[in-house]
Design a protein around this motif. Sequence first.
Motif, PDB file in Angstrom:
ATOM      1  N   GLN A   1      -1.605  -0.873  -9.395  1.00 58.80           N
ATOM      2  CA  GLN A   1      -2.018  -0.851 -10.879  1.00 58.80           C
ATOM      3  C   GLN A   1      -1.425  -2.385 -11.828  1.00 58.80           C
ATOM      4  N   VAL A   2      -0.242  -2.356 -11.510  1.00 57.94           N
ATOM      5  CA  VAL A   2       0.564  -3.561 -12.101  1.00 57.94           C
ATOM      6  C   VAL A   2       0.018  -4.797 -11.645  1.00 57.94           C
ATOM      7  N   ALA A   3      -0.068  -4.941 -10.487  1.00 54.10           N
ATOM      8  CA  ALA A   3      -0.677  -6.174  -9.645  1.00 54.10           C
ATOM      9  C   ALA A   3      -2.228  -6.472 -10.229  1.00 54.10           C
ATOM     10  N   GLY A   4      -2.950  -5.532 -10.303  1.00 54.88           N
ATOM     11  CA  GLY A   4      -4.250  -5.228 -10.819  1.00 54.88           C
ATOM     12  C   GLY A   4      -4.343  -5.964 -12.147  1.00 54.88           C
ATOM     13  N   VAL A   5      -3.471  -5.555 -13.222  1.00 55.36           N
ATOM     14  CA  VAL A   5      -3.522  -5.917 -14.402  1.00 55.36           C
ATOM     15  C   VAL A   5      -2.939  -7.301 -14.456  1.00 55.36           C
ATOM     16  N   ALA A   6      -2.072  -7.727 -13.774  1.00 53.09           N
ATOM     17  CA  ALA A   6      -1.545  -9.175 -13.640  1.00 53.09           C
ATOM     18  C   ALA A   6      -2.894 -10.113 -13.318  1.00 53.09           C
ATOM     19  N   ALA A   7      -3.448  -9.624 -12.278  1.00 57.28           N
ATOM     20  CA  ALA A   7      -4.693 -10.553 -11.738  1.00 57.28           C
ATOM     21  C   ALA A   7      -5.710 -10.639 -12.645  1.00 57.28           C
ATOM     22  N   ALA A   8      -5.659  -9.489 -13.665  1.00 60.58           N
ATOM     23  CA  ALA A   8      -6.969  -9.424 -14.432  1.00 60.58           C
ATOM     24  C   ALA A   8      -6.709 -10.107 -15.862  1.00 60.58           C
ATOM     25  N   THR A   9      -5.339 -10.122 -16.173  1.00 61.88           N
ATOM     26  CA  THR A   9      -5.152 -10.895 -17.517  1.00 61.88           C
ATOM     27  C   THR A   9      -4.533 -12.403 -17.620  1.00 61.88           C
ATOM     28  N   GLY A  10      -4.210 -12.610 -16.249  1.00 64.54           N
ATOM     29  CA  GLY A  10      -3.666 -14.043 -15.995  1.00 64.54           C
ATOM     30  C   GLY A  10      -2.286 -14.132 -16.582  1.00 64.54           C
TER      31      GLY A  10
ATOM     32  N   ALA B   1       6.052  12.513 -12.514  1.00 63.77           N
ATOM     33  CA  ALA B   1       6.792  12.409 -11.234  1.00 63.77           C
ATOM     34  C   ALA B   1       6.536  11.463 -10.438  1.00 63.77           C
ATOM     35  N   LEU B   2       5.208  11.069 -10.378  1.00 67.02           N
ATOM     36  CA  LEU B   2       4.859  10.082  -9.256  1.00 67.02           C
ATOM     37  C   LEU B   2       5.190   8.597  -9.584  1.00 67.02           C
ATOM     38  N   GLY B   3       5.025   8.449 -10.701  1.00 68.19           N
ATOM     39  CA  GLY B   3       5.746   7.171 -11.418  1.00 68.19           C
ATOM     40  C   GLY B   3       6.985   6.980 -11.182  1.00 68.19           C
ATOM     41  N   VAL B   4       7.918   8.024 -11.453  1.00 72.73           N
ATOM     42  CA  VAL B   4       9.446   7.917 -11.175  1.00 72.73           C
ATOM     43  C   VAL B   4       9.755   7.873  -9.828  1.00 72.73           C
ATOM     44  N   GLU B   5       8.970   8.581  -9.028  1.00 73.00           N
ATOM     45  CA  GLU B   5       9.152   8.419  -7.558  1.00 73.00           C
ATOM     46  C   GLU B   5       9.084   7.015  -6.858  1.00 73.00           C
ATOM     47  N   ARG B   6       8.224   6.322  -7.673  1.00 70.99           N
ATOM     48  CA  ARG B   6       7.929   4.980  -7.144  1.00 70.99           C
ATOM     49  C   ARG B   6       8.402   3.875  -8.045  1.00 70.99           C
ATOM     50  N   ALA B   7       9.630   4.250  -8.852  1.00 70.00           N
ATOM     51  CA  ALA B   7       9.898   3.339  -9.738  1.00 70.00           C
ATOM     52  C   ALA B   7      10.498   1.922  -9.399  1.00 70.00           C
ATOM     53  N   TYR B   8      10.907   1.990  -8.140  1.00 73.01           N
ATOM     54  CA  TYR B   8      11.455   0.511  -7.540  1.00 73.01           C
ATOM     55  C   TYR B   8      10.108  -0.120  -7.126  1.00 73.01           C
ATOM     56  N   ALA B   9       9.328   0.448  -6.494  1.00 76.31           N
ATOM     57  CA  ALA B   9       8.036  -0.282  -5.748  1.00 76.31           C
ATOM     58  C   ALA B   9       7.139  -0.855  -7.311  1.00 76.31           C
ATOM     59  N   ILE B  10       7.106  -0.162  -8.363  1.00 77.44           N
ATOM     60  CA  ILE B  10       6.608  -0.461  -9.426  1.00 77.44           C
ATOM     61  C   ILE B  10       7.219  -1.729 -10.174  1.00 77.44           C
ATOM     62  N   ALA B  11       8.513  -1.589 -10.380  1.00 72.28           N
ATOM     63  CA  ALA B  11       9.406  -2.645 -10.913  1.00 72.28           C
ATOM     64  C   ALA B  11       9.487  -4.023 -10.343  1.00 72.28           C
ATOM     65  N   ALA B  12       9.168  -3.844  -8.796  1.00 70.26           N
ATOM     66  CA  ALA B  12       9.121  -5.094  -7.900  1.00 70.26           C
ATOM     67  C   ALA B  12       7.536  -5.362  -7.761  1.00 70.26           C
ATOM     68  N   ALA B  13       6.643  -4.872  -8.298  1.00 68.48           N
ATOM     69  CA  ALA B  13       5.111  -5.095  -7.979  1.00 68.48           C
ATOM     70  C   ALA B  13       4.629  -6.525  -8.084  1.00 68.48           C
ATOM     71  N   HIS B  14       5.113  -7.350  -9.443  1.00 69.85           N
ATOM     72  CA  HIS B  14       4.544  -8.661  -9.714  1.00 69.85           C
ATOM     73  C   HIS B  14       5.465  -9.406 -10.527  1.00 69.85           C
TER      74      HIS B  14
END
Length: 274
Positions: free
Chosen positions: A100-109, A120-133
């Motif tokens: 989701q983060v990478a998609g927004v970054a690509a769409a917004t420039g 709970a899912l967002g917290v479980e994936r906290a590092y992957a999200i933090a390092a996404a882009h």
Amino acid sequence: MTAPVLTWLYAPGDRPRVVTKALAAGADVVVIDLEDAVAPDRKHYAREATAELLREPQPVPVHVRVNALDGPLAAADLAALAALPGLSGLRLPKVTSPEQVAGVAAATGGPPLYALLETALGVERAYAIAAAHPSLRGIALGEADLRADLGVGGDPGLDWSRSRVVVAARAARLAPPSQTVHPDTRDLEGLAASCAHGRALGFLGRAAIHPRQLPIIERAYLPTERELEEAETIVKAATAQPGALALPDGRFVDAAVVATARRTLSLARRPALS
């Protein structure tokens, strides 16, 4: 080192007068909310009013919390706002994946992005999200939604999630996360106590929903006189004698201790709220 951000003040996007007052309230960042603070039949107006404001640079940094990324409104929010000169950042609610983060970054420039972890899912994936882009500059919890998702009532039930987010931000080389809002705007003692707890967990600063909360947050996160004295002593000693050393009182000082002391001094350089 530049002084870190300590206060984010939310204002509903469909109330331009409230936004104008927020811009003059003394917060480090004003967050215009298009999501939870705006009724469904006011969403279009909120977006248009926010776009009108952000066509010009603003006196303080302005972030916008857009609508949920998996809903029908987010794409229009991003298209209308991402390139405006008055925008300093986009806050993405209910993020559950790095894609989701990478998609927004690509769409917004490339405007700075901040991910809110509210499930709970967002917290479980906290590092992957933090390092996404590289465009992602911070993560934070959205505790109201997270409480509902986890089925917890008191603060202790959220402390593991809080620590998880603090560790994930550090591991991804992001700034320490800020605390979520304290919903009772008149409970200033409770706010101060909650800020003290958040500071002990590794948070830095906090979001607010009323200007009266700003000085309480800032006071809680600024160093005390004793902390400043200790930091000055450590930095002075490290400057005179680089490397590990022992202070006259027996305390051992190494590079990590010096880095913490320098951060303390950078906080003290912040201008006071008016």
